[in-house]
Design a protein around this motif. Sequence first.
Motif, PDB file in Angstrom:
ATOM      1  N   ASN A  58      30.671  31.172  30.787  1.00 53.02           N
ATOM      2  CA  ASN A  58      31.816  32.044  31.032  1.00 53.02           C
ATOM      3  C   ASN A  58      31.585  32.961  32.228  1.00 53.02           C
ATOM      4  N   ASN A  59      30.948  32.433  33.239  1.00 51.23           N
ATOM      5  CA  ASN A  59      30.646  33.180  34.450  1.00 51.23           C
ATOM      6  C   ASN A  59      31.940  33.597  35.156  1.00 51.23           C
ATOM      7  N   LEU A  60      32.161  34.887  35.277  1.00 55.79           N
ATOM      8  CA  LEU A  60      33.408  35.385  35.863  1.00 55.79           C
ATOM      9  C   LEU A  60      33.536  35.066  37.350  1.00 55.79           C
ATOM     10  N   GLU A  61      32.415  34.887  38.039  1.00 58.62           N
ATOM     11  CA  GLU A  61      32.476  34.608  39.478  1.00 58.62           C
ATOM     12  C   GLU A  61      33.177  33.280  39.768  1.00 58.62           C
ATOM     13  N   THR A  62      33.201  32.373  38.796  1.00 64.14           N
ATOM     14  CA  THR A  62      33.838  31.067  39.014  1.00 64.14           C
ATOM     15  C   THR A  62      35.319  31.087  38.652  1.00 64.14           C
ATOM     16  N   ILE A  63      35.809  32.226  38.172  1.00 63.22           N
ATOM     17  CA  ILE A  63      37.211  32.346  37.765  1.00 63.22           C
ATOM     18  C   ILE A  63      37.986  33.051  38.872  1.00 63.22           C
ATOM     19  N   LYS A  64      39.005  32.373  39.392  1.00 68.25           N
ATOM     20  CA  LYS A  64      39.798  32.933  40.493  1.00 68.25           C
ATOM     21  C   LYS A  64      41.212  33.321  40.072  1.00 68.25           C
ATOM     22  N   HIS A  65      41.686  32.797  38.935  1.00 70.77           N
ATOM     23  CA  HIS A  65      43.074  32.994  38.516  1.00 70.77           C
ATOM     24  C   HIS A  65      43.125  33.649  37.136  1.00 70.77           C
ATOM     25  N   VAL A  66      43.521  34.915  37.107  1.00 72.98           N
ATOM     26  CA  VAL A  66      43.562  35.715  35.878  1.00 72.98           C
ATOM     27  C   VAL A  66      44.967  36.263  35.695  1.00 72.98           C
ATOM     28  N   ILE A  67      45.411  36.290  34.459  1.00 71.91           N
ATOM     29  CA  ILE A  67      46.670  36.969  34.128  1.00 71.91           C
ATOM     30  C   ILE A  67      46.361  38.040  33.098  1.00 71.91           C
ATOM     31  N   ILE A  68      46.896  39.225  33.351  1.00 73.05           N
ATOM     32  CA  ILE A  68      46.726  40.344  32.422  1.00 73.05           C
ATOM     33  C   ILE A  68      48.090  40.716  31.873  1.00 73.05           C
ATOM     34  N   ALA A  69      48.137  40.949  30.565  1.00 66.96           N
ATOM     35  CA  ALA A  69      49.359  41.400  29.895  1.00 66.96           C
ATOM     36  C   ALA A  69      49.280  42.909  29.723  1.00 66.96           C
ATOM     37  N   TYR A  70      50.389  43.568  30.030  1.00 66.20           N
ATOM     38  CA  TYR A  70      50.477  45.031  29.915  1.00 66.20           C
ATOM     39  C   TYR A  70      51.673  45.409  29.061  1.00 66.20           C
ATOM     40  N   ILE A  71      51.503  46.461  28.280  1.00 64.10           N
ATOM     41  CA  ILE A  71      52.620  47.123  27.603  1.00 64.10           C
ATOM     42  C   ILE A  71      52.523  48.592  27.983  1.00 64.10           C
ATOM     43  N   GLY A  72      53.592  49.110  28.571  1.00 61.25           N
ATOM     44  CA  GLY A  72      53.596  50.511  28.969  1.00 61.25           C
ATOM     45  C   GLY A  72      52.470  50.871  29.918  1.00 61.25           C
ATOM     46  N   GLY A  73      52.099  49.938  30.791  1.00 59.41           N
ATOM     47  CA  GLY A  73      51.045  50.190  31.766  1.00 59.41           C
ATOM     48  C   GLY A  73      49.635  50.045  31.222  1.00 59.41           C
ATOM     49  N   ILE A  74      49.493  49.707  29.947  1.00 63.94           N
ATOM     50  CA  ILE A  74      48.174  49.555  29.331  1.00 63.94           C
ATOM     51  C   ILE A  74      47.862  48.061  29.175  1.00 63.94           C
ATOM     52  N   ALA A  75      46.688  47.658  29.666  1.00 63.67           N
ATOM     53  CA  ALA A  75      46.268  46.259  29.561  1.00 63.67           C
ATOM     54  C   ALA A  75      45.964  45.939  28.101  1.00 63.67           C
ATOM     55  N   ILE A  76      46.664  44.919  27.566  1.00 59.40           N
ATOM     56  CA  ILE A  76      46.507  44.585  26.148  1.00 59.40           C
ATOM     57  C   ILE A  76      46.043  43.145  25.928  1.00 59.40           C
ATOM     58  N   GLY A  77      45.961  42.363  26.999  1.00 63.35           N
ATOM     59  CA  GLY A  77      45.521  40.983  26.836  1.00 63.35           C
ATOM     60  C   GLY A  77      45.239  40.334  28.172  1.00 63.35           C
ATOM     61  N   CYS A  78      44.498  39.226  28.113  1.00 61.09           N
ATOM     62  CA  CYS A  78      44.166  38.524  29.345  1.00 61.09           C
ATOM     63  C   CYS A  78      43.915  37.052  29.062  1.00 61.09           C
ATOM     64  N   GLY A  79      43.948  36.295  30.114  1.00 60.35           N
ATOM     65  CA  GLY A  79      43.602  34.884  30.087  1.00 60.35           C
ATOM     66  C   GLY A  79      43.354  34.443  31.510  1.00 60.35           C
ATOM     67  N   ALA A  80      42.650  33.331  31.658  1.00 58.88           N
ATOM     68  CA  ALA A  80      42.325  32.856  32.997  1.00 58.88           C
ATOM     69  C   ALA A  80      42.328  31.335  33.011  1.00 58.88           C
ATOM     70  N   ILE A  81      42.438  30.794  34.213  1.00 59.96           N
ATOM     71  CA  ILE A  81      42.273  29.363  34.408  1.00 59.96           C
ATOM     72  C   ILE A  81      41.245  29.144  35.503  1.00 59.96           C
ATOM     73  N   ARG A  82      40.455  28.096  35.303  1.00 61.31           N
ATOM     74  CA  ARG A  82      39.420  27.742  36.271  1.00 61.31           C
ATOM     75  C   ARG A  82      39.521  26.243  36.516  1.00 61.31           C
ATOM     76  N   GLU A  83      39.490  25.852  37.777  1.00 60.37           N
ATOM     77  CA  GLU A  83      39.569  24.429  38.109  1.00 60.37           C
ATOM     78  C   GLU A  83      38.425  23.679  37.434  1.00 60.37           C
ATOM     79  N   TYR A  84      38.783  22.606  36.723  1.00 62.70           N
ATOM     80  CA  TYR A  84      37.788  21.752  36.076  1.00 62.70           C
ATOM     81  C   TYR A  84      37.585  20.481  36.906  1.00 62.70           C
ATOM     82  N   ASP A  85      38.701  19.875  37.316  1.00 66.03           N
ATOM     83  CA  ASP A  85      38.677  18.776  38.276  1.00 66.03           C
ATOM     84  C   ASP A  85      40.003  18.812  39.039  1.00 66.03           C
ATOM     85  N   THR A  86      40.281  17.821  39.854  1.00 65.21           N
ATOM     86  CA  THR A  86      41.453  17.893  40.731  1.00 65.21           C
ATOM     87  C   THR A  86      42.774  17.986  39.974  1.00 65.21           C
TER      88      THR A  86
END
Length: 152
Positions: A43-71
């Motif tokens: 789960n090395n964060l340096e290899t993750i380039k695409h992150v989405i953060i969910a906010y409610i009222g300006g407060i971060a409440i969730g996250c997820g990411a995608i990392r290229e596995y193959d083409t």
Amino acid sequence: MKEIIEFRQTGSENEDFLKLVIELEKHLTNADRKAHSECKQYNNLETIKHVIIAYIGGIAIGCGAIREYDTDTVEVKRMFVSIAARGQSVGTKLLIELETWAKQLGFKKCILETGNMLPDAVRLYKKNNYVQVPNYGQYKDMEKSICFSKEL
């Protein structure tokens, strides 16, 4: 009145993402310290380039990411919704946002790994049409890992 969830695309250096990952790490350690310590190296964060953060009222409440596995394939990583925000479909909405972004980037499939000690995560993926597949890559011989796939 239901609060509006806002989603922001960012990278793995985002401070809100890093704070949520700390919460995620604690959650995974509490769920199963041994299994988490085996998987942590993947789960090395340096290899993750695409992150989405969910906010409610300006407060971060969730996250997820995608990392290229193959083409054609991305791996869903670092999915987490803070305990206080659960039960509001944030996980499903995050997953949809990640899948949409993956499609925009030209990918055709999502894969992911979770653990059998995380029944809520397993339910989330099944509910969102992910199909269990044989464990792939580094998870192949991990008995507590459960791997999923979804065509986009």
